[in-house]
Design an enzyme around this catalytic site. Sequence first.
Site, mmCIF file in Angstrom:
data_model
loop_
_atom_site.group_PDB
_atom_site.id
_atom_site.type_symbol
_atom_site.label_atom_id
_atom_site.label_comp_id
_atom_site.label_asym_id
_atom_site.label_seq_id
_atom_site.Cartn_x
_atom_site.Cartn_y
_atom_site.Cartn_z
ATOM 1 N N ARG A 30 -8.495 -0.827 4.397
ATOM 2 C CA ARG A 30 -7.826 0.274 3.894
ATOM 3 C C ARG A 30 -6.521 -0.254 3.555
ATOM 4 N NH1 ARG A 30 -7.591 5.617 7.168
ATOM 5 N NH2 ARG A 30 -6.160 5.921 5.451
ATOM 6 N N ARG A 38 -0.277 14.482 13.501
ATOM 7 C CA ARG A 38 0.087 14.532 11.971
ATOM 8 C C ARG A 38 0.279 15.421 11.241
ATOM 9 N NH1 ARG A 38 -1.717 8.789 9.633
ATOM 10 N NH2 ARG A 38 0.240 9.136 8.617
ATOM 11 N N CYS A 77 -6.291 12.790 12.990
ATOM 12 C CA CYS A 77 -5.994 11.489 12.707
ATOM 13 C C CYS A 77 -5.908 10.843 13.956
ATOM 14 C CB CYS A 77 -4.864 11.448 12.014
ATOM 15 S SG CYS A 77 -4.108 9.883 11.740
ATOM 16 N N LYS A 103 0.783 -1.252 -0.146
ATOM 17 C CA LYS A 103 -0.178 0.118 0.030
ATOM 18 C C LYS A 103 0.742 1.238 -0.039
ATOM 19 C CE LYS A 103 -1.753 1.444 4.126
ATOM 20 N NZ LYS A 103 -1.440 2.929 4.455
ATOM 21 N N ASN A 104 1.766 1.254 0.825
ATOM 22 C CA ASN A 104 2.527 2.613 1.226
ATOM 23 C C ASN A 104 3.570 2.753 -0.130
ATOM 24 O OD1 ASN A 104 1.055 3.260 3.126
ATOM 25 N ND2 ASN A 104 2.489 2.719 4.751
ATOM 26 N N ASP A 111 4.309 0.710 12.200
ATOM 27 C CA ASP A 111 3.007 -0.037 11.484
ATOM 28 C C ASP A 111 2.884 -1.435 12.167
ATOM 29 O OD1 ASP A 111 2.578 2.263 10.286
ATOM 30 O OD2 ASP A 111 3.197 1.646 8.462
HETATM 31 N N1 EPU Z 1 5.610 14.887 10.775
HETATM 32 C C1 EPU Z 1 5.670 16.292 11.188
HETATM 33 N N2 EPU Z 1 5.276 16.920 10.245
HETATM 34 C C2 EPU Z 1 4.988 16.599 8.835
HETATM 35 C C3 EPU Z 1 5.077 15.099 8.462
HETATM 36 C C4 EPU Z 1 5.448 14.351 9.497
HETATM 37 O O1 EPU Z 1 5.588 16.736 12.251
HETATM 38 O O2 EPU Z 1 4.998 17.614 7.804
HETATM 39 C C5 EPU Z 1 5.891 13.975 11.933
HETATM 40 C C6 EPU Z 1 4.697 13.099 12.104
HETATM 41 O O3 EPU Z 1 3.539 13.573 13.031
HETATM 42 C C7 EPU Z 1 5.182 12.005 12.839
HETATM 43 C C8 EPU Z 1 6.804 11.660 12.293
HETATM 44 O O4 EPU Z 1 6.974 13.148 11.365
HETATM 45 O O5 EPU Z 1 5.493 12.079 14.336
HETATM 46 C C9 EPU Z 1 6.754 10.751 11.085
HETATM 47 O O6 EPU Z 1 5.765 10.867 10.203
HETATM 48 P P1 EPU Z 1 5.803 10.526 8.825
HETATM 49 O O7 EPU Z 1 5.714 11.748 7.678
HETATM 50 O O8 EPU Z 1 6.815 9.809 8.470
HETATM 51 O O9 EPU Z 1 4.500 9.605 8.556
HETATM 52 P P2 EPU Z 1 3.589 9.518 6.909
HETATM 53 O O10 EPU Z 1 4.638 9.835 6.003
HETATM 54 O O11 EPU Z 1 2.257 10.559 7.186
HETATM 55 C C10 EPU Z 1 3.876 7.024 6.433
HETATM 56 C C11 EPU Z 1 3.060 5.983 6.445
HETATM 57 C C12 EPU Z 1 2.449 5.495 7.617
HETATM 58 C C13 EPU Z 1 3.590 5.121 8.614
HETATM 59 C C14 EPU Z 1 4.494 6.105 8.833
HETATM 60 C C15 EPU Z 1 5.888 6.120 9.684
HETATM 61 C C16 EPU Z 1 2.415 6.111 4.150
HETATM 62 C C17 EPU Z 1 1.548 6.454 3.162
HETATM 63 N N3 EPU Z 1 2.109 6.129 5.253
HETATM 64 O O12 EPU Z 1 3.224 8.095 7.043
HETATM 65 O O13 EPU Z 1 1.737 4.443 7.498
HETATM 66 O O14 EPU Z 1 3.148 4.810 9.948
HETATM 67 O O15 EPU Z 1 4.954 6.829 7.346
HETATM 68 O O16 EPU Z 1 6.570 5.016 8.981
HETATM 69 O O17 EPU Z 1 3.446 5.949 3.662
HETATM 70 C C18 EPU Z 1 -0.008 2.893 7.837
HETATM 71 O O18 EPU Z 1 0.219 2.115 6.845
HETATM 72 O O19 EPU Z 1 -0.772 2.263 8.770
HETATM 73 C C19 EPU Z 1 0.603 4.065 8.189
HETATM 74 C C20 EPU Z 1 -0.026 4.768 9.257
#
Ligand code: EPU
Length: 420
Positions: A399, A122, A117, A22-23, A306
């Site tokens: 999802r 997030r 969320c 998915k990701n 995850d």
């Molecule tokens: N963060 C910020 N500001 C931002 C972006 C992120 O403060 O602009 C913080 C987040 O709040 C968090 C940390 O940075 O504390 C890391 O978040 P990240 O941005 O890496 O998460 P993401 O990219 O939104 C992806 C996966 C998630 C997975 C996380 C961490 C996808 C579509 N989603 O989310 O997957 O948990 O990386 O590995 O790739 C899932 O599949 O269940 C899922 C939630």
Amino acid sequence: MDKLIIEGGHQLSGSLKASGAKNSALPVLASSLLLEGKLTLSNIPHLKDVTTMIEVLGSMGANITLDEEMNLEIDTSNLTNQIARYELVKTMRASVLVLGPLLAKFGKAEVALPGGCAIGSRPVNLHLDCMKKLGAEVVTEGGYIKAKADKGLKGTEILFDTISVTGTENAIMAAVLAEGTTIIKNAAREPEVNDLINCLNEMGAQIDGEGSKEITIQGVKELKPTSYEIMPDRIETATYLTAVTMTGGDISIKNSMPKTLDSVLDKLKAAGAKIKIEKDSIHLKMDGSIKPVDISTAPYPLFPTDMQAQFISLNTVADGRSSVVETIFENRFMHVQELIRMGGNISLSGNTAIIKGKKGSLHSAPVMATDLRASASLVLAGLVARGETKIDRIYHIDRGYERIEEKLNSLGANIERVTG
Ligand code: EPU
């Protein structure tokens, strides 16, 4: 609303094929906005989040065809608008992945701000900072991110002060068509980021440093049509391996990418599972009692957030005390209250869960899924609980897990999906 009813107490044995990730599918789908012509994708998982991303692209005028085997052709040459609407973005935060490619290709984008969320606040500040560094003007008004780059994006240096997976992916997609060189420091090293890089390089992008903390992108003028196969889903694979570690039995998962799962496989071995790797297959055998395992989540290659919820379930039926520390998302413990209702002995203090595990400690209860991985942890708990566990709000699991009850039932589980 669909529910799952799980009769606990069955050992699981057999083999499964991992679905596409998915990701990885989500950013790769978004990358179709960057090229002139068709992107052809295979191994796309049949999941609600993937459908949502397809709808986001479709609502902008992308031409999409999908065959029965989920081979997908997508052509974004004739977009009618560059807007990701709130109605879609609110159901999936990853919709923000269209921001970078839209800005790079069309010099403008409007993307609804994702709301709150279940797993934490997030924010998307890091995504916006990257676009600004690349020369875009970005404002947020009326609940939308409005970004434009009339003269195109310009290569720059981007340093992430927090590692962000989709932030890194957005920055890469914005930089591939920017003028000059972009260097991304403290980039996410998740395998899904590499999958996106591989796909973009197949399209003609010039990206180096895949798998490292520093990624260098030499901007190119245009990208060309290509075909790409999405990598296997490592979290789906890890979830089924954890299920069998809990129920006992043996499982082979084919079409997996074992090398992306080192941190999880080490913990499953520590819990007592015997694991053998053969090319792209992982074999796991479990008998005897489960040893408790301490976990602390962190960016790849360390233990994935995850898989945190699933390991809390495992620890509730292990033989002794363990701690699970969540360092990525502040609120990702919604499953704990539900597991306590099933008899789990878990206490929470800040970002740490302390689990006093005991074989046979879980019993049936009606429980509620709150997010994708929380739902998975409740399914695993249901597989070993005494009696019949009823899980409500199961749409969360659709999802991210393709046909979960079918796959688990093929291994000997007894799970029924009921509607209404
Ligand atoms: N963060 C910020 N500001 C931002 C972006 C992120 O403060 O602009 C913080 C987040 O709040 C968090 C940390 O940075 O504390 C890391 O978040 P990240 O941005 O890496 O998460 P993401 O990219 O939104 C992806 C996966 C998630 C997975 C996380 C961490 C996808 C579509 N989603 O989310 O997957 O948990 O990386 O590995 O790739 C899932 O599949 O269940 C899922 C939630």
